[in-house]
Design an enzyme around this catalytic site. Structure first.
Site, PDB file in Angstrom:
ATOM      1  N   HIS A  72      18.056  39.270 -34.645  1.00  0.00           N
ATOM      2  CA  HIS A  72      18.664  38.285 -33.788  1.00  0.00           C
ATOM      3  C   HIS A  72      20.298  38.492 -33.718  1.00  0.00           C
ATOM      4  O   HIS A  72      20.837  38.929 -34.746  1.00  0.00           O
ATOM      5  CB  HIS A  72      18.493  36.675 -34.610  1.00  0.00           C
ATOM      6  CG  HIS A  72      17.294  36.207 -34.094  1.00  0.00           C
ATOM      7  ND1 HIS A  72      17.251  34.744 -33.635  1.00  0.00           N
ATOM      8  CD2 HIS A  72      16.100  36.716 -33.835  1.00  0.00           C
ATOM      9  CE1 HIS A  72      16.184  34.292 -33.408  1.00  0.00           C
ATOM     10  NE2 HIS A  72      15.486  35.464 -33.436  1.00  0.00           N
ATOM     11  N   TYR A 201      21.431  25.197 -33.365  1.00  0.00           N
ATOM     12  CA  TYR A 201      21.828  24.352 -34.269  1.00  0.00           C
ATOM     13  C   TYR A 201      22.636  23.156 -33.405  1.00  0.00           C
ATOM     14  O   TYR A 201      23.654  23.559 -32.883  1.00  0.00           O
ATOM     15  CB  TYR A 201      22.783  24.835 -35.098  1.00  0.00           C
ATOM     16  CG  TYR A 201      22.240  25.863 -36.236  1.00  0.00           C
ATOM     17  CD1 TYR A 201      22.120  25.478 -37.466  1.00  0.00           C
ATOM     18  CD2 TYR A 201      22.057  27.422 -35.953  1.00  0.00           C
ATOM     19  CE1 TYR A 201      21.082  26.297 -38.595  1.00  0.00           C
ATOM     20  CE2 TYR A 201      21.695  28.205 -37.022  1.00  0.00           C
ATOM     21  CZ  TYR A 201      21.195  27.575 -38.285  1.00  0.00           C
ATOM     22  OH  TYR A 201      20.889  28.397 -39.181  1.00  0.00           O
ATOM     23  N   PRO A 293      19.687  23.942 -46.313  1.00  0.00           N
ATOM     24  CA  PRO A 293      19.287  25.123 -45.511  1.00  0.00           C
ATOM     25  C   PRO A 293      20.271  25.539 -44.390  1.00  0.00           C
ATOM     26  O   PRO A 293      19.942  26.406 -43.878  1.00  0.00           O
ATOM     27  CB  PRO A 293      17.951  24.704 -44.971  1.00  0.00           C
ATOM     28  CG  PRO A 293      17.947  23.078 -45.427  1.00  0.00           C
ATOM     29  CD  PRO A 293      18.885  22.575 -46.383  1.00  0.00           C
ATOM     30  N   LYS A 297      21.061  30.243 -46.518  1.00  0.00           N
ATOM     31  CA  LYS A 297      21.415  31.205 -47.587  1.00  0.00           C
ATOM     32  C   LYS A 297      20.560  31.134 -48.794  1.00  0.00           C
ATOM     33  O   LYS A 297      20.897  32.128 -49.438  1.00  0.00           O
ATOM     34  CB  LYS A 297      22.873  30.654 -47.806  1.00  0.00           C
ATOM     35  CG  LYS A 297      23.939  30.917 -46.813  1.00  0.00           C
ATOM     36  CD  LYS A 297      24.295  32.482 -46.720  1.00  0.00           C
ATOM     37  CE  LYS A 297      24.870  32.751 -45.357  1.00  0.00           C
ATOM     38  NZ  LYS A 297      24.270  33.669 -44.407  1.00  0.00           N
ATOM     39  N   TYR A 385      27.910  33.868 -41.529  1.00  0.00           N
ATOM     40  CA  TYR A 385      26.033  33.708 -41.032  1.00  0.00           C
ATOM     41  C   TYR A 385      25.364  34.818 -41.510  1.00  0.00           C
ATOM     42  O   TYR A 385      24.370  34.896 -41.791  1.00  0.00           O
ATOM     43  CB  TYR A 385      26.143  33.241 -39.660  1.00  0.00           C
ATOM     44  CG  TYR A 385      24.733  32.788 -39.405  1.00  0.00           C
ATOM     45  CD1 TYR A 385      24.357  31.190 -39.399  1.00  0.00           C
ATOM     46  CD2 TYR A 385      23.742  33.703 -38.984  1.00  0.00           C
ATOM     47  CE1 TYR A 385      23.221  30.749 -39.389  1.00  0.00           C
ATOM     48  CE2 TYR A 385      22.423  33.029 -38.596  1.00  0.00           C
ATOM     49  CZ  TYR A 385      22.074  31.636 -38.961  1.00  0.00           C
ATOM     50  OH  TYR A 385      20.979  31.312 -38.467  1.00  0.00           O
TER      51      TYR A 385
HETATM   52  C1  PHB Z   1      13.842  28.420 -40.566  1.00  0.00           C
HETATM   53  O1  PHB Z   1      13.399  28.967 -39.766  1.00  0.00           O
HETATM   54  O2  PHB Z   1      13.003  27.725 -41.395  1.00  0.00           O
HETATM   55  C2  PHB Z   1      15.326  28.065 -40.794  1.00  0.00           C
HETATM   56  C3  PHB Z   1      16.171  28.697 -39.853  1.00  0.00           C
HETATM   57  C4  PHB Z   1      17.545  28.523 -40.235  1.00  0.00           C
HETATM   58  C5  PHB Z   1      18.023  27.666 -41.025  1.00  0.00           C
HETATM   59  C6  PHB Z   1      17.211  27.036 -41.865  1.00  0.00           C
HETATM   60  C7  PHB Z   1      15.785  27.105 -41.728  1.00  0.00           C
HETATM   61  O3  PHB Z   1      19.527  27.596 -41.182  1.00  0.00           O
END
Ligand code: PHB
Ligand code: APR
Length: 390
Positions: A72, A201, A293, A297, A385
């Site tokens: 990505h 997000y 989450p 990280k 990130y």
């Molecule tokens: C996930 O794909 O489970 C996932 C992706 C990004 C995050 C948290 C979880 O920030």
């Protein structure tokens, strides 16, 4: 029995450490409380930094990751009904992340370990690290009613937040820092194509939402919810309605829904324990720290910890030097705290907090607006990130 390093915990930290040590010729044994199948059924996050990918390649667990993982180059921040792309690749000077589930990482590491014939004892009861403040530590455990003892040079506590390693340390030798967030994440897995080929997000007055994925056919979606909600209260229909309401109109319309096959609720916390070394016991990964989450990280911090720890142990055995071991805790914690700060910041900016009201919402929107328009702020987000160097 005797080995050089006993590793407690067969999650990503323990398995990756085991592989890094084995390829340097350092004997190790892994002990885990639960079965291999149980570990492989845990659903966790799925975004790997380049440093983590590099370590997995190095230990021979990178082939499937490169075949099936999704690179990505950016992600979307959504707020006020609109999505804004963060061009991670260009803002970070050419870095990307790899979307590949932690469960798959664990499976690949287990396969790589089994191929080398190194010992892992699953379903080991009452694992206890002993005498680690002296020169001759050992670990005891029970299996099928028989008590076993493994003598070793070092013990690596890779047994997660609820593990025995951190709890074996005298209370006055450890300092803990914690923030518990007043909400959780309800997550689902469903075999439907992801709503977007990059992660979204979303900040919304009804709460945070995240659209992620495991493949081009499997989606991983989350919504912020009260931490005392019950999974049973969340039918698939309720989940899909809620996430649709929190996404910009374009994505809400494009969302493909279907039956979920996994649904779970996770609380969010930030936690750090200091130091990460007690004599001949070293903590790594979730045993020493937890991050919410947001920002993904957790697994990446586990990888940087075990990288530092393996380098220190290799230096000890090859050069008879304690310097790396003496420095481990400080070096690991410097990176840990930066990721703790980043995930706390992202969590604070993206979620609805019960006590900050409309003022809090406006502040978040101002911050997000600043973030997407200021190249400096966008670059700082992207830099964190994709992962700070280690
Ligand atoms: C996930 O794909 O489970 C996932 C992706 C990004 C995050 C948290 C979880 O920030
Ligand atoms: N004895 C033996 N093993 C134990 C004990 C114990 N008392 N307690 C826990 N374990 C095992 C667990 O069964 C688990 O398999 O330790 C392992 C710890 O694995 P994880 O919890 O996955 O922790 P870690 O390897 O540090 O992985 C960090 O996992 O939770 C995510 O966000 C986290 O992505 C990060 C990564």
């Amino acid at each position: 029995m005797r080995t050089q390093v006993v590793i407690i915990g067969s999650g990503p930290s323990g398995l990756l450490l085991g592989q890094l040590l084995s390829r340097a010729g350092i004997d190790n044994v892994i002990l885990d409380r639960v079965s291999k199948e149980y570990i492989l059924n845990r659903v966790r996050a799925g975004v790997l930094e380049e440093g983590t990918v590099y370590l997995l390649e190095k230990v021979g667990a990178g082939q499937r990751l490169h075949r099936e993982g999704l690179p990505h180059d950016g992600f979307t921040l959504a707020f006020n009904g609109r999505g804004h792309r963060i061009d991670m690749l260009n803002l970070s000077g050419g870095k990307r992340v790899m979307v590949y589930g932690q469960t798959e990482v664990t499976r690949d590491l287990m396969d790589a370990r089994e191929a080398t014939g190194t010992i892992t004892r699953y379903e080991a009861d009452k694992v206890t690290p002993r005498e680690f403040s002296g020169e001759t530590p050992y670990v005891t455990y029970e299996k099928d009613g028989v008590t076993h003892r493994i003598d070793c040079d070092f013990i690596a506590g890779c047994d997660g937040y609820h593990g025995v390693s951190r709890k074996s340390v005298p209370r006055d030798a450890i300092k803990e820092f914690e923030r518990v967030y007043p909400f959780g994440w309800l997550g689902i897995l469903a075999d439907v194509p992801p709503v977007s080929h990059e992660l979204i997000y979303a900040n919304h007055p009804r709460g945070f939402a995240l659209c992620s994925m495991r493949s081009e056919r499997r989606s991983r979606y989350y919504v912020q919810c009260p931490v005392d909600d019950k999974v049973e209260d969340w039918s698939d229909d309720r989940f899909w309605d809620e996430i649709r309401r929190r996404l910009p109109a374009e994505q809400a319309e494009a969302l493909v829904t279907g039956q979920s096959f996994e649904k779970s609720l996770a609380p969010l916390r930030s936690f750090v324990s200091e130091p990460m070394r007690f004599g001949r016991l070293f903590l790594a990964g979730d045993a020493a720290h937890i991050v919410p989450p947001t920002g993904a990280k957790g697994l990446n911090l586990a990888a940087s910890d075990v990288h530092y720890l393996s380098e220190a142990l290799i230096e000890y055995y090859n050069e008879k030097s304690q310097a790396g071991l003496d420095n481990y805790s400080q070096k690991a914690l410097a990176r840990v705290w930066k990721a703790v700060r980043f995930s706390w910041w992202m969590t604070t900016m993206m979620h609805r907090f019960p006590d900050t009201g409309e003022f809090g919402q406006r502040i978040q929107e101002a911050e997000l607006d600043y973030l997407i328009h200021s190249p400096a702020a966008s670059a700082a987000l992207a830099e964190n990130y994709v992962g700070l160097p280690f």
